[in-house]
Design an enzyme around this catalytic site. Structure first.
Site, PDB file in Angstrom:
ATOM      1  N   VAL A 120     -20.208  14.000-102.035  1.00  5.46           N
ATOM      2  CA  VAL A 120     -20.074  15.453-102.166  1.00  5.46           C
ATOM      3  C   VAL A 120     -20.870  16.211-101.095  1.00  5.46           C
ATOM      4  CG1 VAL A 120     -20.497  17.411-103.718  1.00  5.46           C
ATOM      5  CG2 VAL A 120     -19.614  15.259-104.626  1.00  5.46           C
TER       6      VAL A 120
ATOM      7  N   ILE B 290     -15.016  18.002-108.788  1.00  5.43           N
ATOM      8  CA  ILE B 290     -15.158  16.967-107.762  1.00  5.43           C
ATOM      9  C   ILE B 290     -13.873  16.143-107.742  1.00  5.43           C
ATOM     10  CG2 ILE B 290     -16.434  14.866-107.133  1.00  5.43           C
ATOM     11  CD1 ILE B 290     -18.934  16.273-108.293  1.00  5.43           C
TER      12      ILE B 290
ATOM     13  N   HIS C 177     -18.231  25.489 -97.856  1.00  7.58           N
ATOM     14  CA  HIS C 177     -19.462  25.521 -98.659  1.00  7.58           C
ATOM     15  C   HIS C 177     -20.330  26.683 -98.173  1.00  7.58           C
ATOM     16  CE1 HIS C 177     -22.425  23.740-101.338  1.00  7.58           C
ATOM     17  NE2 HIS C 177     -23.329  24.029-100.422  1.00  7.58           N
TER      18      HIS C 177
HETATM   19  C1  GRF Z   1     -16.696  30.460-101.484  1.00  5.81           C
HETATM   20  O1  GRF Z   1     -17.868  31.194-101.313  1.00  5.81           O
HETATM   21  C2  GRF Z   1     -16.900  29.026-101.070  1.00  5.81           C
HETATM   22  O2  GRF Z   1     -17.907  28.860-100.139  1.00  5.81           O
HETATM   23  C3  GRF Z   1     -17.306  28.360-102.356  1.00  5.81           C
HETATM   24  O3  GRF Z   1     -16.589  29.046-103.360  1.00  5.81           O
HETATM   25  C4  GRF Z   1     -16.323  30.373-102.948  1.00  5.81           C
HETATM   26  C5  GRF Z   1     -14.876  30.649-103.167  1.00  5.81           C
HETATM   27  O4  GRF Z   1     -14.561  32.002-103.060  1.00  5.81           O
HETATM   28  N1  GRF Z   1     -17.015  26.945-102.286  1.00  5.81           N
HETATM   29  P1  GRF Z   1     -13.062  32.488-103.154  1.00  5.81           P
HETATM   30  O5  GRF Z   1     -12.475  31.993-104.463  1.00  5.81           O
HETATM   31  O6  GRF Z   1     -12.313  31.962-101.958  1.00  5.81           O
HETATM   32  O7  GRF Z   1     -13.142  33.993-103.134  1.00  5.81           O
END
Ligand code: GRF
Length: 196
Positions: free
Chosen positions: A146, A93, A110
């Site tokens: 968040v 965070i 997300h």
């Molecule tokens: C993604 O699925 C994103 O939504 C989440 O973390 C993951 C990161 O994946 N916050 P990457 O490292 O970009 O492959």
């Protein structure tokens, strides 16, 4: 054409980072990744290295506290002239000092249709366990709360009866890659900071 200077924060695989790097290979894409920050050693750093992008690990243990770590990240991102920060699988965070310095200039991806399954690193599993018919991904502005900043874009993903966490995550991530490059393109063409 001056291209939006993007800093990417990572902790993991880096597939979203890779998607942005690929998009920016097109000289007409209006943004490019100029710095990658990680909070630990991770595969995403290798992706940055291969692409010849400045990268640095900001291990919490190397600083007196989180605030000091985040200030150092701010300093480095500023040094690289970063105008937009993308949290792409960054699992810490951000301190208020960071989001204040880059107010309206930090976005996050997300893996759910926010506000559903907010505030968790396990949103895909939670969606599956909840038995929802669809989930998806969201890109939003990072604020002090968040996963609650203004939503910039979302894509829906159907949950199939035979889905596992892995299969569902894979389809969500495929959508994330397209959504992220689309949103960054859009932000490069509009004034920053974003309302947050
Ligand atoms: C993604 O699925 C994103 O939504 C989440 O973390 C993951 C990161 O994946 N916050 P990457 O490292 O970009 O492959």
């Amino acid at each position: 054409m001056s291209r939006l200077r993007v800093g990417v924060l990572v902790s993991g695989r880096g597939s979203n980072l890779q998607a942005l790097i690929e998009a920016a290979k097109d000289p007409l894409y209006p943004a490019r990744v100029v710095m990658v920050c990680a909070n630990r050693e991770c595969p995403a750093l290798e992706i940055a290295k291969k692409a010849g992008i400045s990268r640095q690990v900001f291990r919490l243990a190397a600083f007196p506290d989180r605030k000091a770590r985040d200030w150092e990240m701010v300093r480095k991102l500023r040094q690289h002239g970063v105008e937009l920060v993308v949290c792409a699988g960054y699992d810490a965070i951000l301190e208020r000092a960071f989001t204040r310095e880059f107010e309206g200039r930090v976005i996050n991806i997300h893996p759910s249709l926010l506000p559903e399954f907010a505030g968790t690193m396990d949103a895909v599993r939670m969606a599956l366990n909840a038995g929802v018919a669809e989930t998806g991904c969201t890109i939003h502005v990072v604020t002090k709360d968040v996963d609650q900043g203004p939503i910039l874009a979302q894509r829906r993903v159907e949950v199939r009866p035979d889905d596992t966490v892995e299969s569902l995550r894979e389809r969500i991530q495929a959508e994330e890659h397209g959504l992220l490059t689309e949103v960054v393109r859009r932000l490069a063409g509009q004034p920053l900071p974003l309302p947050s």
